[in-house]
Design a protein around this motif. Structure first.
Motif, PDB file in Angstrom:
ATOM      1  N   LEU A 183      54.711   1.795   0.153  1.00 28.20           N
ATOM      2  CA  LEU A 183      53.692   1.315  -0.794  1.00 28.20           C
ATOM      3  C   LEU A 183      52.786   2.460  -1.246  1.00 28.20           C
ATOM      4  O   LEU A 183      52.495   2.611  -2.429  1.00 28.20           O
ATOM      5  CB  LEU A 183      52.842   0.222  -0.156  1.00 28.20           C
ATOM      6  CG  LEU A 183      53.366  -1.192  -0.369  1.00 28.20           C
ATOM      7  CD1 LEU A 183      52.461  -2.187   0.324  1.00 28.20           C
ATOM      8  CD2 LEU A 183      53.462  -1.499  -1.868  1.00 28.20           C
ATOM      9  N   GLU A 184      52.363   3.255  -0.265  1.00 32.33           N
ATOM     10  CA  GLU A 184      51.530   4.424  -0.585  1.00 32.33           C
ATOM     11  C   GLU A 184      52.273   5.391  -1.498  1.00 32.33           C
ATOM     12  O   GLU A 184      51.744   5.865  -2.501  1.00 32.33           O
ATOM     13  CB  GLU A 184      51.192   5.201   0.697  1.00 32.33           C
ATOM     14  CG  GLU A 184      49.949   4.750   1.399  1.00 32.33           C
ATOM     15  CD  GLU A 184      49.738   5.570   2.670  1.00 32.33           C
ATOM     16  OE1 GLU A 184      49.927   6.813   2.637  1.00 32.33           O
ATOM     17  OE2 GLU A 184      49.421   4.949   3.701  1.00 32.33           O
ATOM     18  N   ALA A 185      53.509   5.686  -1.121  1.00 33.62           N
ATOM     19  CA  ALA A 185      54.299   6.631  -1.913  1.00 33.62           C
ATOM     20  C   ALA A 185      54.487   6.099  -3.335  1.00 33.62           C
ATOM     21  O   ALA A 185      54.341   6.834  -4.317  1.00 33.62           O
ATOM     22  CB  ALA A 185      55.651   6.883  -1.246  1.00 33.62           C
ATOM     23  N   ALA A 186      54.782   4.800  -3.452  1.00 32.57           N
ATOM     24  CA  ALA A 186      54.983   4.207  -4.778  1.00 32.57           C
ATOM     25  C   ALA A 186      53.720   4.360  -5.622  1.00 32.57           C
ATOM     26  O   ALA A 186      53.787   4.689  -6.820  1.00 32.57           O
ATOM     27  CB  ALA A 186      55.377   2.738  -4.639  1.00 32.57           C
ATOM     28  N   ALA A 187      52.565   4.118  -5.010  1.00 33.08           N
ATOM     29  CA  ALA A 187      51.295   4.236  -5.749  1.00 33.08           C
ATOM     30  C   ALA A 187      51.096   5.666  -6.237  1.00 33.08           C
ATOM     31  O   ALA A 187      50.702   5.896  -7.389  1.00 33.08           O
ATOM     32  CB  ALA A 187      50.132   3.803  -4.854  1.00 33.08           C
ATOM     33  N   ARG A 226      67.983  -8.340   4.437  1.00 29.37           N
ATOM     34  CA  ARG A 226      66.843  -8.991   3.788  1.00 29.37           C
ATOM     35  C   ARG A 226      66.524  -8.438   2.409  1.00 29.37           C
ATOM     36  O   ARG A 226      65.700  -9.016   1.688  1.00 29.37           O
ATOM     37  CB  ARG A 226      65.583  -8.826   4.649  1.00 29.37           C
ATOM     38  CG  ARG A 226      65.653  -9.451   6.022  1.00 29.37           C
ATOM     39  CD  ARG A 226      64.324  -9.334   6.745  1.00 29.37           C
ATOM     40  NE  ARG A 226      63.882  -7.959   6.904  1.00 29.37           N
ATOM     41  CZ  ARG A 226      64.265  -7.152   7.891  1.00 29.37           C
ATOM     42  NH1 ARG A 226      65.114  -7.583   8.803  1.00 29.37           N
ATOM     43  NH2 ARG A 226      63.826  -5.918   7.968  1.00 29.37           N
ATOM     44  N   GLY A 227      67.095  -7.303   2.049  1.00 30.66           N
ATOM     45  CA  GLY A 227      66.744  -6.684   0.767  1.00 30.66           C
ATOM     46  C   GLY A 227      65.392  -5.994   0.845  1.00 30.66           C
ATOM     47  O   GLY A 227      64.891  -5.693   1.941  1.00 30.66           O
ATOM     48  N   VAL A 228      64.787  -5.751  -0.312  1.00 28.96           N
ATOM     49  CA  VAL A 228      63.505  -5.031  -0.376  1.00 28.96           C
ATOM     50  C   VAL A 228      62.371  -5.995  -0.027  1.00 28.96           C
ATOM     51  O   VAL A 228      62.366  -7.143  -0.470  1.00 28.96           O
ATOM     52  CB  VAL A 228      63.308  -4.431  -1.787  1.00 28.96           C
ATOM     53  CG1 VAL A 228      61.931  -3.805  -1.925  1.00 28.96           C
ATOM     54  CG2 VAL A 228      64.393  -3.386  -2.076  1.00 28.96           C
ATOM     55  N   SER A 229      61.414  -5.541   0.768  1.00 22.36           N
ATOM     56  CA  SER A 229      60.307  -6.398   1.213  1.00 22.36           C
ATOM     57  C   SER A 229      59.461  -6.853   0.025  1.00 22.36           C
ATOM     58  O   SER A 229      59.414  -6.201  -1.016  1.00 22.36           O
ATOM     59  CB  SER A 229      59.429  -5.633   2.202  1.00 22.36           C
ATOM     60  OG  SER A 229      58.760  -4.588   1.530  1.00 22.36           O
ATOM     61  N   ARG A 230      58.770  -7.963   0.225  1.00 26.11           N
ATOM     62  CA  ARG A 230      57.963  -8.526  -0.845  1.00 26.11           C
ATOM     63  C   ARG A 230      56.857  -7.540  -1.277  1.00 26.11           C
ATOM     64  O   ARG A 230      56.629  -7.351  -2.473  1.00 26.11           O
ATOM     65  CB  ARG A 230      57.325  -9.825  -0.360  1.00 26.11           C
ATOM     66  CG  ARG A 230      56.364 -10.419  -1.375  1.00 26.11           C
ATOM     67  CD  ARG A 230      55.754 -11.687  -0.873  1.00 26.11           C
ATOM     68  NE  ARG A 230      56.780 -12.718  -0.772  1.00 26.11           N
ATOM     69  CZ  ARG A 230      56.545 -14.016  -0.990  1.00 26.11           C
ATOM     70  NH1 ARG A 230      55.333 -14.418  -1.323  1.00 26.11           N
ATOM     71  NH2 ARG A 230      57.509 -14.900  -0.864  1.00 26.11           N
ATOM     72  N   ALA A 231      56.206  -6.903  -0.307  1.00 21.22           N
ATOM     73  CA  ALA A 231      55.095  -5.993  -0.634  1.00 21.22           C
ATOM     74  C   ALA A 231      55.580  -4.876  -1.557  1.00 21.22           C
ATOM     75  O   ALA A 231      54.932  -4.560  -2.563  1.00 21.22           O
ATOM     76  CB  ALA A 231      54.508  -5.406   0.647  1.00 21.22           C
ATOM     77  N   VAL A 232      56.725  -4.307  -1.230  1.00 23.91           N
ATOM     78  CA  VAL A 232      57.249  -3.216  -2.063  1.00 23.91           C
ATOM     79  C   VAL A 232      57.702  -3.770  -3.421  1.00 23.91           C
ATOM     80  O   VAL A 232      57.484  -3.151  -4.465  1.00 23.91           O
ATOM     81  CB  VAL A 232      58.383  -2.464  -1.334  1.00 23.91           C
ATOM     82  CG1 VAL A 232      59.030  -1.439  -2.246  1.00 23.91           C
ATOM     83  CG2 VAL A 232      57.845  -1.790  -0.073  1.00 23.91           C
TER      84      VAL A 232
END
Lengths: 271, 271
Positions: A183-187, A226-232
């Motif tokens: 999440l941090e990296a994406a931001a 599960r695939g990619v998490s909801r938060a991401v």
């Protein structure tokens, strides 16, 4: 410097190397172990920082591996040991008779990010990949496809796990791999104008060959089950799926990553 | 019919099933063994001919697997056994407590070929794939991509090997897989007007996204180390390669197969 042949598995060097077979030991020592003539040779030739090579002195050494060692004589401690010692340090059914202790390459994320500001990079972000073979194959494919860096989120298998290293076929030495919360990296990437494209199992997303992969792009691949998490997923600028034309419920994660990365690169380069 | 719990690994049924762990036994009996609740359930639900289910009577059976067995009650012999018997028949580190004996599906090549005369099929031909995980993943991908059939040449790993079956994730029950000499099969397909496209490691071939995959098409993928044999290459109507933009010498064979199959299917369906 000449060494005596290490005979005992209780030798302090052997005990230290043995701890590198576990993630805890690798994290503490900042080093990892590679096994077999081919991987040892690859590590030596890649310019990775090889600290120790331990070999079974009762066996003939692979000539290409011997040459690679000779080229870096003086930098690397080369230590003979017994077959029993090599068996102790082996993760494979048939001990390969040679292991190398290699320093992990620490890539500086902030430096990378700053340098990348000016470039239209393609990144791969991996969300909790569990299977070592899958992770290693993804790193191998990413490097082959010319991906600029890989970001591993929390909960991923250790990229320095022996099975991962074997499956990378040397890509680990050539590709910047960062372990960072996604999440941090994406931001941070989005602040530079990057688009985050999340691979989704659902068909209410763009077909993978219809998405826009131009400019700074990060492709996110999720956990095998599960695939990619909801938060991401909430940070995504777009979703893509690979259509399933048969009755399969999913593709193997490494195959899916390969198809997506190559499609992104194909469209970035050839149209 | 109720059975006594089989306690001995010397029981004739157990000895017969044990032989299915080797290719020789599978070839002689025309059957194979699948292990674990998920694969047993998949075999039962796929319509495959399941002959015997052997389960560890000291453990709770997975409810979905139990329902799948109940749906086919009468057709399938369901036999309780001891944990030791199940351990004897297990190929995994942790015995799964349930195995099923499944009849191999014999697909009739000549019938398939005749029926295919009228269709623009897409085939995958595999030349001496050695790694069971690679072969299983290729079959899984082929089925997911809507490939019509797979032809395995001589020297391929047995598609009924336990590791292959696990990696196919059920595709083996849904996809016609033929074991045939590739040269003969290529000649028969070409007589119908099929084009044989060989995956090549060399760059003096078409880039994979520039080839023509329309009409009857057979894509050939070669051995992990050596690629496609010379004899089969001589039958090719065209060669394609996947570009390597990094320093890797090759892609994983299953990833390469996935990229090629999906590109062929993408171009057949979407342009």
């Amino acid at each position: 410097m000449k060494h005596d042949v290490i005979q005992s598995v209780h030798n302090p060097l052997v005990k230290r190397l043995f701890r590198l077979l576990e993630r805890k030991g690798r994290d503490e020592q900042g080093r990892f172990l590679v096994e077999g003539a081919h991987l040892v040779e690859e590590a030596l030739n890649s310019g990775a920082e090889v600290i120790t090579v331990l070999y079974d002195s009762s066996r003939e050494m692979d000539p290409a591996c011997r040459r690679a060692i000779d080229r870096r004589a003086g930098e690397v401690e080369v230590v003979p040991a017994s077959a029993a010692v090599l068996a102790k340090l082996s993760e494979t059914k048939t001990p390969q008779g040679i292991v190398a202790e290699v320093k992990k390459t620490e890539h500086d994320w902030n430096a990378w990010l700053q340098a990348a500001e000016e470039r239209d990079y393609l990144l791969l972000m991996l969300d909790e990949i569990q299977d070592p073979g899958n992770l290693g194959t993804m790193l191998r494919t990413a490097e082959a496809a010319g991906v600029d860096a890989v970001i591993l989120g929390k909960g991923s298998v250790d990229p320095y796990n022996g099975k991962v290293v074997r499956a990378t076929m040397g890509a680990l030495y050539r590709l910047p791999v960062f372990s960072r919360p996604l999440l941090e990296a994406a931001a941070e990437l989005k602040r530079q104008g990057a688009r985050v494209i999340v691979s989704s199992l659902h068909e209410n997303s763009l077909r993978y060959d219809e998405a826009d992969y131009t400019g700074k792009t990060a492709i996110v691949i999720g956990n095998e089950g599960r695939g990619v998490s909801r938060a991401v997923s909430e940070a995504a600028d777009g979703f893509v799926h690979i259509p399933l034309y048969g009755r399969a419920e999913s593709l193997n994660a490494a195959v899916a990553a390969g198809i997506l990365i190559y499609e992104a690169q194909r469209r970035r380069r050839h149209r």
